[in-house]
Design a protein around this motif. Structure first.
Motif, mmCIF file in Angstrom:
data_model
loop_
_atom_site.group_PDB
_atom_site.id
_atom_site.type_symbol
_atom_site.label_atom_id
_atom_site.label_comp_id
_atom_site.label_asym_id
_atom_site.label_seq_id
_atom_site.Cartn_x
_atom_site.Cartn_y
_atom_site.Cartn_z
ATOM 1 N N LEU A 45 -3.084 7.300 7.024
ATOM 2 C CA LEU A 45 -3.212 7.735 5.633
ATOM 3 C C LEU A 45 -3.762 9.155 5.559
ATOM 4 C CD1 LEU A 45 -3.008 6.907 2.642
ATOM 5 C CD2 LEU A 45 -5.323 6.015 2.822
ATOM 6 N N MET A 62 4.432 4.207 7.105
ATOM 7 C CA MET A 62 3.318 5.142 7.212
ATOM 8 C C MET A 62 2.785 5.190 8.649
ATOM 9 S SD MET A 62 -0.274 5.051 5.081
ATOM 10 C CE MET A 62 0.515 5.420 3.525
ATOM 11 N N GLY A 86 6.035 -0.304 3.341
ATOM 12 C CA GLY A 86 5.531 1.048 3.168
ATOM 13 C C GLY A 86 4.450 1.390 4.172
ATOM 14 N N ILE A 87 3.545 0.441 4.423
ATOM 15 C CA ILE A 87 2.499 0.660 5.423
ATOM 16 C C ILE A 87 3.117 0.783 6.812
ATOM 17 C CG2 ILE A 87 0.602 -0.525 6.605
ATOM 18 C CD1 ILE A 87 -0.438 -1.381 3.920
ATOM 19 N N VAL A 132 3.729 -4.564 0.037
ATOM 20 C CA VAL A 132 3.239 -3.258 0.474
ATOM 21 C C VAL A 132 3.481 -3.031 1.959
ATOM 22 C CG1 VAL A 132 1.227 -1.710 0.388
ATOM 23 C CG2 VAL A 132 1.440 -3.558 -1.270
ATOM 24 N N PHE A 172 -0.231 -0.481 -4.148
ATOM 25 C CA PHE A 172 -1.581 -1.008 -3.922
ATOM 26 C C PHE A 172 -2.429 -0.891 -5.189
ATOM 27 C CE2 PHE A 172 -5.912 -1.024 -2.313
ATOM 28 C CZ PHE A 172 -5.871 -2.068 -1.406
ATOM 29 N N LEU A 183 -4.376 2.283 10.287
ATOM 30 C CA LEU A 183 -3.974 2.642 8.932
ATOM 31 C C LEU A 183 -4.774 3.792 8.324
ATOM 32 C CD1 LEU A 183 -2.247 2.133 6.449
ATOM 33 C CD2 LEU A 183 -3.776 0.257 5.828
ATOM 34 N N TRP A 211 4.655 5.084 -2.142
ATOM 35 C CA TRP A 211 5.040 3.692 -1.889
ATOM 36 C C TRP A 211 3.795 2.828 -1.682
ATOM 37 C CZ3 TRP A 211 9.892 2.432 1.500
ATOM 38 C CH2 TRP A 211 10.128 1.057 1.500
ATOM 39 N N VAL A 212 2.920 3.260 -0.810
ATOM 40 C CA VAL A 212 1.751 2.450 -0.459
ATOM 41 C C VAL A 212 0.686 2.505 -1.556
ATOM 42 C CG1 VAL A 212 -0.152 2.182 1.174
ATOM 43 C CG2 VAL A 212 2.159 2.653 2.013
ATOM 44 N N LEU A 235 6.058 8.081 1.256
ATOM 45 C CA LEU A 235 5.255 7.040 1.898
ATOM 46 C C LEU A 235 3.917 6.851 1.188
ATOM 47 C CD1 LEU A 235 5.955 7.807 5.668
ATOM 48 C CD2 LEU A 235 7.196 6.318 4.091
#
Length: 569
Positions: free
Chosen positions: A300, A350, A346-347, A343, A326, A296, A321-322, A318
């Motif tokens: 990111l 991503m 979205g993750i 979440v 969050f 992750l 969204w995350v 993306l």
């Protein structure tokens, strides 16, 4: 160019097309197998962790009373949630019967629906590779696997939030018909009807942030957008009017904001808060998004590098969204792990994007990023160590005392972890990322095939209650249930009240009356009511049996008789 060369290139292109189609078909089959196993296998196991029994009990009382707009629990009005979710539970149990599979089926279906939506979004926004890995992340992430198949609101809410964003994306990013706005707002309205107004505002937050950063006002000028908004308001208004006055606060925007968010940088403590600080979810990332937490941060950073964001709409979506959801959850007064399920799609997208970028590069990078190398190495060691030391937390939390995992499965996990470590040391990025996926699938098997059955075998409230009910059908003295007020073990109470084999004594006075009537009785109760009976000067109370349960929610079988009628040795 010669005819033979053209024919050769055409044949090569057709072979590549067939190869890609075959690979996509195999990926879809694998997703179906993993998703089906993760969210439909072993649904029959006993309810656990209290909330399942609580919601099952409310749905059961609603069905027995035939009152669908005013909920009760333990015959006390229940206003904490609107009734839509309990309607789904009642519908499922009416069709399939009052058992664990039927109770868990709505959540499992919603989880699989979320996986499908994530896959389609990944394919349409990025590529089939991104869609496959995004869906696999959703199906196998710890927080989604652990809570998505349970009798909880969060799986269904996640599906509705994802469906709303899915429909909105069709118009905003993919240029499809504006009628998709209608589906987006219907899904948002259903989210609010399911679990208060944040079911409406969470997808709206993502939409608004994206539009603001992009300076895109198209949706505000679209008639279908406002028609969908009006339809959602009408749905929520009609629903609120049908409910009793105790539920109206769920649909008041000011009340929802006041009860959901605060602006402090540390969690406040009080009767309606849990005291978790603003950064609590950040600390839970490793556990909740396991095993994909190792990938992750790199995903990111890759998205963050795609600046300026206005030139990269998919990457911006993306991130919004995350990070938007969050941040909203982090600012919320009440923090719970299941909330993070919203979440996860979205993750997943991503990380799917990250896999697409790395897998579509011309060559495997010889220099794996230091952050990715460290986190994947830690992940490999964690999996291997977990096979030997993972029983300790199961013993402490779930009272599991026997061996959980078979030797063959231990060898499989350690081998996969070793292969991941090898790929990390040799900077084989694609192999390393593929091994994360293999370990994620193995994690599903670990949880569904080993952990859940071990918990059920060690301290199942259903098995304890079945033993109690067998005693009730036997000889004297008479057996009663005495669990006044809000029970500590909601799961056990659900099983005790499901078929009324054990009569309920609602108060201590009722216990005294039963003792006077029968001379001596047996009582199944919990720790605090047991202590209150033992402290009563007019009773002689003995502990016959203790049924140990996780979280110190133990059940006690007591013998109760009057002091004057007690036998003197």
């Amino acid at each position: 160019m010669s005819t033979g060369r053209v024919m050769s290139q055409k044949g090569s292109h057709q072979w590549q097309t067939r190869s890609l189609a075959s690979r996509q078909y195999l990926e879809m089959v694998l997703l179906a197998l993993v998703g089906g196993w993760a969210y439909f296998a072993n649904l029959h196991l006993s309810l656990l962790e209290g909330s399942e029994g609580l919601y099952a009990g409310i749905a059961g009382e609603m069905g027995r009373r035939r009152e669908f707009f005013d909920l009760t629990y333990h015959d006390v009005p229940y206003f904490n949630k609107p009734p839509l979710f309990f309607w789904l539970l009642n519908l499922s149990t009416s069709i399939w019967g009052d058992h664990e599979i039927a109770l868990r089926l709505p959540g499992s279906l919603a989880a699989v629906g979320t996986i499908v939506l994530t896959y389609v979004l990944g394919v349409r926004l990025v590529s089939p590779t991104a869609g496959f890995w995004a869906a696999l992340v959703v199906a196998t992430s710890h927080v989604f696997l652990w809570y998505g198949r349970r009798v909880l609101f969060d799986s269904t809410l996640t599906f509705l939030v994802t469906l709303a964003l899915f429909a909105w994306i069709q118009v905003q990013l993919l240029g499809r018909s504006s009628r998709w706005y209608l589906l987006a707002f219907v899904s948002m309205a259903l989210g609010a009807m399911l679990k208060e107004m944040h079911g409406f505002f969470l997808p709206l937050l993502v939409m608004a942030l994206y539009a603001a950063i992009q300076r895109d006002t198209r949706m505000l000028k679209n008639g279908y957008f406002w028609a969908g908004f009006a339809l959602a308001v009408a749905m929520m208004g009609a629903y609120a009017q049908m409910l009793g006055p105790g539920y109206q606060h769920h649909f008041r925007i000011g009340k929802a904001i006041e009860s959901t968010w605060n602006t402090g940088f540390i969690g406040k403590t009080g009767p309606t808060t849990d005291g978790h600080p603003l950064y609590w979810y950040l600390g839970m990332m490793w556990a909740d998004f396991f095993p994909w937490c190792a990938v992750l941060p790199s995903a990111l950073l890759l998205l963050w590098a795609q600046r300026p964001f206005r030139a990269h709409p998919t990457e911006l979506l993306l991130l919004v969204w995350v990070l938007g959801l969050f941040t909203a959850f982090s600012l919320a007064t009440l923090k719970r792990e299941p909330y993070l399920t919203t979440v996860v799609p979205g993750i997943g997208l991503m990380i799917g994007y990250y896999y697409h970028r790395l897998f579509s590069s011309a060559e495997d990078s010889a220099a794996m990023a230091p952050l990715l190398r460290v986190l994947l190495g830690v992940l490999a060691v964690t999996f291997a160590a977990g096979m030997f030391f993972g029983a300790a937390p199961l013993r402490r939390r779930w009272l599991v005392s026997t061996a959980v995992v078979s030797p063959m499965f231990i060898v499989t996990i350690v081998s996969l972890a070793g292969l991941l470590l090898y790929a990390v040391l040799r900077s084989r990025v694609r192999l390393a990322l593929s091994m994360v996926g293999a370990l994620a699938v193995a994690y599903v098997v670990l949880v569904v095939n080993y952990v859940f059955p071990a918990i059920d075998q060690a301290a199942s409230p259903r098995k304890a209650v079945e033993e109690i009910k067998t005693m009730a059908l036997g000889t004297q003295p008479a057996l009663f249930m005495y669990i006044p007020g809000w029970p500590k073990n909601e799961d056990a109470l659900y099983y005790l009240k499901r078929d009324n084999v054990v009569p309920d004594l609602p108060s201590q006075d009722a216990v005294l009356e039963a003792v006077r009537k029968h001379g001596a009785i047996r009582v199944v109760t919990e720790e605090q009511p047991a202590a209150a009976l033992q402290a009563h000067t007019g009773l002689v109370v003995g502990k016959l049996q203790e049924f140990r349960q996780p979280g110190r929610k133990h059940l006690f079988l007591l013998s109760v008789q009057e002091q004057t009628s007690a036998r003197v040795p």
